[in-house]
Design a protein around this motif. Sequence first.
Motif, mmCIF file in Angstrom:
data_model
loop_
_atom_site.group_PDB
_atom_site.id
_atom_site.type_symbol
_atom_site.label_atom_id
_atom_site.label_comp_id
_atom_site.label_asym_id
_atom_site.label_seq_id
_atom_site.Cartn_x
_atom_site.Cartn_y
_atom_site.Cartn_z
ATOM 1 N N PHE A 655 55.313 24.010 28.646
ATOM 2 C CA PHE A 655 54.141 24.832 28.970
ATOM 3 C C PHE A 655 53.075 24.656 27.893
ATOM 4 O O PHE A 655 53.367 24.549 26.714
ATOM 5 N N LEU A 656 51.853 24.666 28.350
ATOM 6 C CA LEU A 656 50.733 24.340 27.482
ATOM 7 C C LEU A 656 49.709 25.453 27.489
ATOM 8 O O LEU A 656 49.361 26.008 28.537
ATOM 9 N N SER A 657 49.209 25.738 26.322
ATOM 10 C CA SER A 657 48.000 26.561 26.163
ATOM 11 C C SER A 657 47.033 25.734 25.341
ATOM 12 O O SER A 657 47.439 24.972 24.462
ATOM 13 N N ALA A 658 45.767 25.876 25.659
ATOM 14 C CA ALA A 658 44.800 25.008 24.980
ATOM 15 C C ALA A 658 43.429 25.647 24.958
ATOM 16 O O ALA A 658 43.084 26.495 25.792
ATOM 17 N N LYS A 659 42.636 25.219 23.988
ATOM 18 C CA LYS A 659 41.223 25.532 23.917
ATOM 19 C C LYS A 659 40.469 24.214 23.750
ATOM 20 O O LYS A 659 40.851 23.403 22.907
ATOM 21 N N THR A 660 39.452 24.046 24.540
ATOM 22 C CA THR A 660 38.680 22.814 24.434
ATOM 23 C C THR A 660 37.197 23.133 24.308
ATOM 24 O O THR A 660 36.700 24.136 24.819
ATOM 25 N N ASN A 661 36.521 22.249 23.646
ATOM 26 C CA ASN A 661 35.061 22.281 23.571
ATOM 27 C C ASN A 661 34.625 20.831 23.646
ATOM 28 O O ASN A 661 34.526 20.142 22.630
ATOM 29 N N ILE A 662 34.383 20.368 24.874
ATOM 30 C CA ILE A 662 34.195 18.945 25.065
ATOM 31 C C ILE A 662 32.944 18.669 25.896
ATOM 32 O O ILE A 662 32.442 19.523 26.629
ATOM 33 N N THR A 663 32.468 17.437 25.769
ATOM 34 C CA THR A 663 31.409 16.919 26.631
ATOM 35 C C THR A 663 31.905 15.613 27.220
ATOM 36 O O THR A 663 32.830 14.975 26.689
ATOM 37 N N GLY A 664 31.276 15.216 28.337
ATOM 38 C CA GLY A 664 31.709 13.980 28.962
ATOM 39 C C GLY A 664 30.840 13.650 30.156
ATOM 40 O O GLY A 664 29.802 14.274 30.402
#
Length: 811
Positions: A655-664
């Motif tokens: 199981f995964l928890s995540a925080k992202t701050n991305i551009t693309g």
Amino acid sequence: MPKWLKISLKVVGVVILLFVLLIVGATMYISFNKAKVLKMVNEQLDKSVDGTLVIGDMKPNFFKGLPHVSLTLQNVLVRDKQFERHKHTLLNAKSFNISLNTLALFKGTIDINHIAINNADIDLYTDSTGYSNTAVFKKDNKKVKDNPSESSSPTQLQNFSFNDVTFTVDNQKDYKLFKFAINDLKGNMVYPDSGWHANFHLDVMAKSMAFNTLKGSFIKNKRLTGNFSTGYNEDKGDITVKVTPLNIGDNPFDINAAFHTKTPNTDFSINLVADKILWKSASNLVAANIQKSLNMFSLDKPIDVTAAINGSFGGGGDPLLYITAKVKDNKLSTPGAVIENCSFNGVFTNRYAKNKELSDANSVIKLTNFKGTYNHLPFTIDTGSVVNLDKPIATGNFRSSFPAADLNWFLEDDVAKFSGGTADINLRYRADVVDYEINKPFINGSINLKNTDLYYLPRGLKLKNTSFSLNFVKDDLILKNIRLQSGRSVVTMEGRVNNFMNVYYDAPEKILLTWQIHSPALYLNEFMGFLAERKGAPAAKKRGNSGSFVNQFGTVLERGRAEMHMQVNKVYYKNFLATDAHADLLTTENGVIIQNVGVKHAGGSLKMNGKVMQGDKLNRFALNTIVSHVNMPEFFRAFNNFGLKDFTAENLKGFLSAKTNITGSITDAGNMVPNSIKGNLDLSMRDAALLNFQPLQGVGKFVFPFRDLKNIQIPVLDAHFIVNGDMITIKPMEISSSVLNVDVEGVYGLNRGTNIALDVPLRNPKDDFKITDPEERKKKRFKGIVVHVRAHEEDGKMKIGWNKNHKDTSK
């Protein structure tokens, strides 16, 4: 020969001889008594003149005007006493023919019963103070009925004619100018007790018929021909005129008119009827100010027209006009629109408000029972009007029902195509006619489409079984009962645009459409057309009212903003499935702002904020996401492994928890652009496993050739990555697993440039999970021999070796 016939012929011959002798005698009498007769004529005419009457010469005309004596008066001038001041000669006739009663002449009196004026100018002039040169005429003496031949009795004409006569009425005070070139006017008069009656033929050229010289002339430069029947009622002071027909130019009119001479300014009323007349021909008969307004419209076929004109020859105002028209199966051209199969009853008047002066600003065109077709759309207007011809404003009730596919003609294949279903329009409108792109119009009512298939061309979006209702309430647009279906997606919507009518043309970018959207199932790939740049999108500049309605409608759809509040039971996108989705989206002219997105997915939840900006073929995005306790294989599989090739859903468990701050970047088809992602990624895994991860397996072969690294259990893992295209920077990361413990740091290249340092204790950590004290477990983690390995790319190949640059920080 019978005796009675001989006697009759002798009597007739004697009568004729006597008559000839009488005429010859009268002619000789005039010839030998020219001065006396001229004086008698002058005296007779002078009874009605208070000014100057000059007769240049007089000649008898033998046998002309039989049985009366005919005289030709040459160079006749009639001027009032104020001529030297205003220089307007009332009468200047080169030839003035009169016919005299022969018997009255021998009695020493003049009885004129015929006048013919040729090559003359008649100028009735009124100056700015109200003085008129008609003051030259004395008031008529009352006719002495007991002795009509008495010399004091006024002259009674029986016949009259005018040839090559210019007749002018110039009223400087009241701004009126009537000028006619009389080619031919012939008639006769009788005198019943009530006044007189005349029949005459008229052939004139109307040079000016200006009731108000400031606004132009009616029937200017038009030829008028017809046979008139006129009468005068002395008691009432009314002159009546009837002519059937009067030809004005090439158009025949039936005319009835009345002139009330006992009113202070000589009021008049004229009624005209034309059964078949072209619109352009009718507009050419009115004054320039009215003509300008009428010429904004045109009709191809002749129409039936009636006109009532009421006014006076005094005062400076316009006459009251009331014009009706009947139009059937015609073609109407207006500014910005052509109406086919047009039928209606129309009324024009320049007195819309009774308490205001007659003028263009107070004019109105009223239309009833209006039917027509615009761009193949049939419609009716039960009551419509165009008010104020200075700044025309159209109002009316617009109704139409038709197959929805007929909208394709109206939209000109520029915005959308419809097939199947029905459309119904019921609008009350108020719109500017001159600025025909509807400058801040007022519209109330509704537009309804039911069960139609729609292809939205700029986005390549196909919708089926679509229904919606547009309701215009004051300045607002309310959208109700909207059902959209694209493929398997079904969406129901309610929307609203406040202040819609005030910004539709002038500032479409200020339009904000607020939506409440619900869907049981939404397949996002069916709406990928919205990621593409609009096909044929209008330039992003202020258009004002310069384009057509259709182009402006497309501009509003593209430049206007939409605020969407979505509730979706299930959301599908390729391998992605989310439930209980909610989102707040704000569309802009070139992108979408994403707020408060929340879904349930892979046993966990996702939250998202960000934006997507449209570009040329590629679309940029910037996202902040929070992933909470999702099943990792499902999560990576749903997002196509985030563009990674060596680290996929098949390598993960847990199981995964995540925080992202991305551009693309993302393509118009919704695919992630390889190597376009940049930003930060924080991961937290629980109860995880790393399966068949090739880089670690490569290290295992080098360091632990006898250990199985295909299934590495990882109870807890926290990591931080910096993504920069195809390069992923791995911040110092501790991996504590069931097979081995590893500290990892470096750069992982998706295509090239991998350079990762791994610190691997050789001891087996298999039983470390039994240690309950975290501090003790941490101390034991790196006990024993630790191998420092470097995985790096060299000549396009991955190589594993000792990390010679390792610095021991454990001491």
